[in-house]
Design a protein around this motif. Structure first.
Motif, PDB file in Angstrom:
ATOM      1  N   THR A 392      40.335  36.740  31.119  1.00  0.00           N
ATOM      2  CA  THR A 392      39.649  35.602  31.736  1.00  0.00           C
ATOM      3  C   THR A 392      40.420  35.083  32.930  1.00  0.00           C
ATOM      4  OG1 THR A 392      38.615  34.933  29.646  1.00  0.00           O
ATOM      5  CG2 THR A 392      38.824  33.246  31.357  1.00  0.00           C
ATOM      6  N   HIS A 393      41.743  35.046  32.822  1.00  0.00           N
ATOM      7  CA  HIS A 393      42.571  34.496  33.891  1.00  0.00           C
ATOM      8  C   HIS A 393      42.942  35.522  34.960  1.00  0.00           C
ATOM      9  CE1 HIS A 393      43.129  30.459  32.152  1.00  0.00           C
ATOM     10  NE2 HIS A 393      43.033  31.089  30.998  1.00  0.00           N
ATOM     11  N   LEU A 394      42.572  36.780  34.756  1.00  0.00           N
ATOM     12  CA  LEU A 394      42.836  37.814  35.757  1.00  0.00           C
ATOM     13  C   LEU A 394      41.589  38.176  36.560  1.00  0.00           C
ATOM     14  CD1 LEU A 394      45.098  40.307  33.735  1.00  0.00           C
ATOM     15  CD2 LEU A 394      45.817  38.652  35.474  1.00  0.00           C
ATOM     16  N   ALA A 395      40.435  37.650  36.183  1.00  0.00           N
ATOM     17  CA  ALA A 395      39.174  38.011  36.836  1.00  0.00           C
ATOM     18  C   ALA A 395      38.994  37.235  38.140  1.00  0.00           C
ATOM     19  CB  ALA A 395      38.009  37.736  35.901  1.00  0.00           C
ATOM     20  N   ASP A 396      38.393  37.896  39.136  1.00  0.00           N
ATOM     21  CA  ASP A 396      38.058  37.187  40.368  1.00  0.00           C
ATOM     22  C   ASP A 396      36.736  36.457  40.181  1.00  0.00           C
ATOM     23  OD1 ASP A 396      35.983  39.022  40.667  1.00  0.00           O
ATOM     24  OD2 ASP A 396      36.839  40.010  42.429  1.00  0.00           O
ATOM     25  N   ALA A 397      36.208  35.893  41.248  1.00  0.00           N
ATOM     26  CA  ALA A 397      34.995  35.082  41.121  1.00  0.00           C
ATOM     27  C   ALA A 397      33.767  35.903  40.750  1.00  0.00           C
ATOM     28  CB  ALA A 397      34.746  34.332  42.434  1.00  0.00           C
ATOM     29  N   HIS A 398      33.833  37.217  40.929  1.00  0.00           N
ATOM     30  CA  HIS A 398      32.724  38.088  40.511  1.00  0.00           C
ATOM     31  C   HIS A 398      32.894  38.564  39.075  1.00  0.00           C
ATOM     32  CE1 HIS A 398      31.377  38.026  44.595  1.00  0.00           C
ATOM     33  NE2 HIS A 398      32.389  38.731  45.056  1.00  0.00           N
ATOM     34  N   GLY A 399      34.022  38.232  38.461  1.00  0.00           N
ATOM     35  CA  GLY A 399      34.302  38.708  37.112  1.00  0.00           C
ATOM     36  C   GLY A 399      35.002  40.045  37.080  1.00  0.00           C
ATOM     37  N   TYR A 400      35.446  40.548  38.249  1.00  0.00           N
ATOM     38  CA  TYR A 400      36.083  41.855  38.310  1.00  0.00           C
ATOM     39  C   TYR A 400      37.592  41.717  38.103  1.00  0.00           C
ATOM     40  CZ  TYR A 400      31.660  43.082  40.571  1.00  0.00           C
ATOM     41  OH  TYR A 400      30.328  43.261  40.866  1.00  0.00           O
ATOM     42  N   ILE A 401      38.160  42.683  37.407  1.00  0.00           N
ATOM     43  CA  ILE A 401      39.602  42.719  37.150  1.00  0.00           C
ATOM     44  C   ILE A 401      40.111  44.089  37.562  1.00  0.00           C
ATOM     45  CG2 ILE A 401      41.430  42.448  35.423  1.00  0.00           C
ATOM     46  CD1 ILE A 401      39.254  41.122  33.634  1.00  0.00           C
ATOM     47  N   SER A 402      41.176  44.126  38.333  1.00  0.00           N
ATOM     48  CA  SER A 402      41.741  45.417  38.708  1.00  0.00           C
ATOM     49  C   SER A 402      42.771  45.838  37.664  1.00  0.00           C
ATOM     50  CB  SER A 402      42.406  45.342  40.086  1.00  0.00           C
ATOM     51  OG  SER A 402      43.695  44.775  39.994  1.00  0.00           O
ATOM     52  N   PRO A 403      42.871  47.139  37.383  1.00  0.00           N
ATOM     53  CA  PRO A 403      43.899  47.596  36.442  1.00  0.00           C
ATOM     54  C   PRO A 403      45.301  47.263  36.920  1.00  0.00           C
ATOM     55  CG  PRO A 403      42.891  49.454  37.597  1.00  0.00           C
ATOM     56  CD  PRO A 403      42.068  48.244  37.917  1.00  0.00           C
ATOM     57  N   ARG A 404      45.482  47.176  38.232  1.00  0.00           N
ATOM     58  CA  ARG A 404      46.807  46.815  38.752  1.00  0.00           C
ATOM     59  C   ARG A 404      47.181  45.405  38.318  1.00  0.00           C
ATOM     60  NH1 ARG A 404      46.853  47.657  44.785  1.00  0.00           N
ATOM     61  NH2 ARG A 404      46.828  49.824  44.113  1.00  0.00           N
ATOM     62  N   SER A 405      46.239  44.471  38.415  1.00  0.00           N
ATOM     63  CA  SER A 405      46.517  43.102  37.971  1.00  0.00           C
ATOM     64  C   SER A 405      46.798  43.062  36.472  1.00  0.00           C
ATOM     65  CB  SER A 405      45.331  42.193  38.298  1.00  0.00           C
ATOM     66  OG  SER A 405      45.127  42.086  39.688  1.00  0.00           O
ATOM     67  N   PHE A 406      46.002  43.795  35.710  1.00  0.00           N
ATOM     68  CA  PHE A 406      46.142  43.834  34.252  1.00  0.00           C
ATOM     69  C   PHE A 406      47.507  44.381  33.844  1.00  0.00           C
ATOM     70  CE2 PHE A 406      45.347  46.204  30.224  1.00  0.00           C
ATOM     71  CZ  PHE A 406      44.942  45.143  29.421  1.00  0.00           C
ATOM     72  N   LEU A 407      47.896  45.503  34.414  1.00  0.00           N
ATOM     73  CA  LEU A 407      49.171  46.122  34.053  1.00  0.00           C
ATOM     74  C   LEU A 407      50.356  45.314  34.571  1.00  0.00           C
ATOM     75  CD1 LEU A 407      48.281  49.892  34.666  1.00  0.00           C
ATOM     76  CD2 LEU A 407      48.317  48.630  32.497  1.00  0.00           C
ATOM     77  N   THR A 408      50.204  44.722  35.752  1.00  0.00           N
ATOM     78  CA  THR A 408      51.274  43.864  36.295  1.00  0.00           C
ATOM     79  C   THR A 408      51.521  42.679  35.374  1.00  0.00           C
ATOM     80  OG1 THR A 408      50.850  44.474  38.598  1.00  0.00           O
ATOM     81  CG2 THR A 408      51.905  42.350  38.213  1.00  0.00           C
ATOM     82  N   ALA A 409      50.448  42.042  34.928  1.00  0.00           N
ATOM     83  CA  ALA A 409      50.591  40.880  34.051  1.00  0.00           C
ATOM     84  C   ALA A 409      51.304  41.250  32.756  1.00  0.00           C
ATOM     85  CB  ALA A 409      49.211  40.287  33.754  1.00  0.00           C
TER      86      ALA A 409
END
Length: 546
Positions: A392-409
């Motif tokens: 929820t906190h990694l999604a942009d305004a369209h609801g998209y999440i990049s794997p880079r953001s997910f793995l970085t977090a």
């Protein structure tokens, strides 16, 4: 032998297994990290000419992977419907790494356009030359039936691209007639001269492509030209869109052949009708595009894949994962002998794929993730649940999440836990997930610098508005700070009003317009741009450790 990993070992595994960044641009991922999201299958289909995706969604990943024979083989086994096989020929049409042997540099493109060469013909020269050189180097279509250059395996090897490793000799020497590619290209190295030859010799150039296509048809093989990082081919927007439109024209024309295809990787905002849709039949190209997106279940499926295929501790994690699955199925009755034996066999698994329920069932994924983080984002359910909270906190305004953001977090969170809560009962402390989201936001804001006008507009809002805010407050601040007269904003983004800026920020997913008319900024951007929010993840002060 236990089938459960110790917390310290889980923590070490997560830290070592997550590839936050590739070591080298253009290098395909290691075999054990290769993962094919189900939603990428349509985009990878051989007949899809334009693939759209925001930063970090996998465009460059697939550009590199498709050029690797090994990875094409993995893709063919994992997603056979994409119609890309191990022996498919893949040529680099453009990429971030300069390679004058295969395509021009940015300066060469600029000189060619200054000389009034058509963009479509520049790209056509790239295709003609790689096809012609490949045919000449590998004796394509010559000596069919005698084994020369064919049945003896000439051209086989372990490489990728358009050289060794793509032509292994299979399909030759069986007596079939293979139409030859008899046209020999002139021995010229300059792209200026190559393009000029294609322009001056349209019929020979077309005949070469037709012969190349006929030869591929005789041996039932396909070819693909892949194009990525096209913003590195131009210094300004006008040149960039001229090149993209010409490339899109060529990609559409190649579909008239049976075995010649293009796959153009673009950011979503780079594929605009008013810029690249001005040629005949452009609507057909628009209807044939596909996007790279990641579902929540696919992000967590990627996590299990990375952990379970780690070269050192992957076998232990596979046993841990299956123990969780079996305990759920048995309703806490404990593992029987048969279950234990099945789990222990996993230590010998190779090219392991997570079981279906761990990839497609959110309830099971939640159980597996909470094995790493604990069940709550605090002392109780009141603060939320890590499985849902993180995405929820990694999604942009369209609801998209990049794997880079997910793995970085996750990588940041596990390091933070080791440094500040090493005795915690779980591999990742819930507070460390906050730190992970902050780091993912910092990187995401750095990535949005590809749009140089965003930073000046967002930076002047910090300390002056709190999310959610009224658009009028942002507009007033922009006028006060003179942001809308900044040349970087006005020229680069063609923004001539606050309303236009609002529209572009919404399109990029940096802003979300609420039903009340107020503006919301998702945390993946809000935290990096240092905008306060009433509630939610708080901003960090400089040097603060949470």
């Amino acid at each position: 032998m236990t089938t459960r990993m110790r917390t310290a070992d889980l923590r070490e595994l997560i830290r070592d297994a997550l590839p936050v960044e590739s070591a080298e641009y253009g290098a395909p991922p290691p075999r054990h990290q290769f993962f094919v999201p189900k939603t990428h299958a349509r985009a990878l289909h051989i007949s899809i000419p334009v693939v759209l995706g925001d930063r970090g969604m996998g465009k460059s990943y697939w550009w590199a992977a498709l050029q690797s024979r090994e990875h094409r083989g993995l893709l063919a086994r994992t997603a056979p419907d994409v119609r890309i096989r191990e022996e498919t020929l893949v040529f680099a049409g453009f990429g971030k790494t300069p390679d004058l042997a295969q395509y021009p540099t940015k300066d060469a493109f600029a000189r060619l356009l200054e000389a009034r060469q058509k963009s479509r013909l520049i790209w056509k020269a790239i295709v003609v030359w790689s096809a012609g050189q490949f045919a000449a180097q590998h004796g394509l279509g010559r000596g069919a039936g005698d084994g020369a250059g064919h049945g003896d395996g000439t051209g086989s090897g372990g490489g990728s691209g358009c050289g060794a490793g793509l032509w292994d000799g299979s399909g030759f020497g069986d007596g079939r007639h293979i139409p030859p590619v008899d046209l020999v290209l002139p021995a010229i190295d300059s792209w200026e001269d190559r393009v000029a030859w294609v322009v001056s010799n349209p019929e020979p150039a077309d005949r070469l492509l037709q012969q190349f296509d006929a030869s591929l048809h005789a041996i039932e093989r396909d070819s693909i030209w892949v194009f990525d990082a096209l913003d590195d081919a131009a210094d300004d927007a006008s040149t960039f869109y001229t090149l993209v439109e010409g490339l899109c024209q060529l990609a559409l024309e190649l579909r008239s052949f049976r075995h010649l295809r293009a796959k153009v990787f673009l950011r979503t905002d780079q594929f605009e009708d008013r810029r690249v849709g001005r040629f005949p039949d452009a609507s057909k190209l628009r209807a044939s595009t596909a996007s790279l997106r990641w579902l929540t279940t696919e992000l967590y499926g990627l996590l299990w894949q990375l952990l379970g295929n780690h070269p050192l501790r992957g076998a232990e994690y596979r046993q841990d994962l299956y123990t969780t699955l079996f305990e759920h199925r048995l309703n806490g009755r404990g593992l029987g002998k048969d279950e234990k034996q099945e789990i222990l066999k996993l230590s010998q698994a190779s090219d392991w794929t997570p079981p279906p329920e761990s990839q497609f069932e959110p309830a099971m994924q939640e159980r597996l993730f909470h094995r790493l983080t604990g069940p709550f984002m605090g002392e109780s359910a009141r603060k939320g649940f890590p499985y849902k909270w993180l995405v929820t906190h990694l999604a942009d305004a369209h609801g998209y999440i990049s794997p880079r953001s997910f793995l970085t977090a996750l990588a940041t969170a596990v390091t933070h836990t080791s440094d500040h809560n090493a005795d915690h009962e779980y591999a990742i402390h819930f507070r460390s997930l906050h730190d992970g989201v902050h780091e993912a936001s910092r990187i995401r804001v750095g990535e949005i610098a590809e749009h140089p006008w965003v930073q000046p507009l967002m930076a002047v809002l910090a300390g002056h508005v709190a999310v959610p805010f009224e658009f009028a407050d942002a507009e007033a601040r922009w006028h006060e700070a003179g942001a809308l007269v900044d040349p970087d904003v006005v020229v680069a983004a063609e923004i001539d009003s606050a309303e236009q800026a609002r529209k572009r920020l919404v399109e990029l997913g940096v802003w979300r317009e609420m039903k009340t008319g107020r503006i919301d900024v998702p945390d993946i951007y809000r935290l990096g741009f240092k905008l306060a929010r009433r509630g939610g993840v708080p901003l960090k002060r400089d040097g603060q450790v949470r």
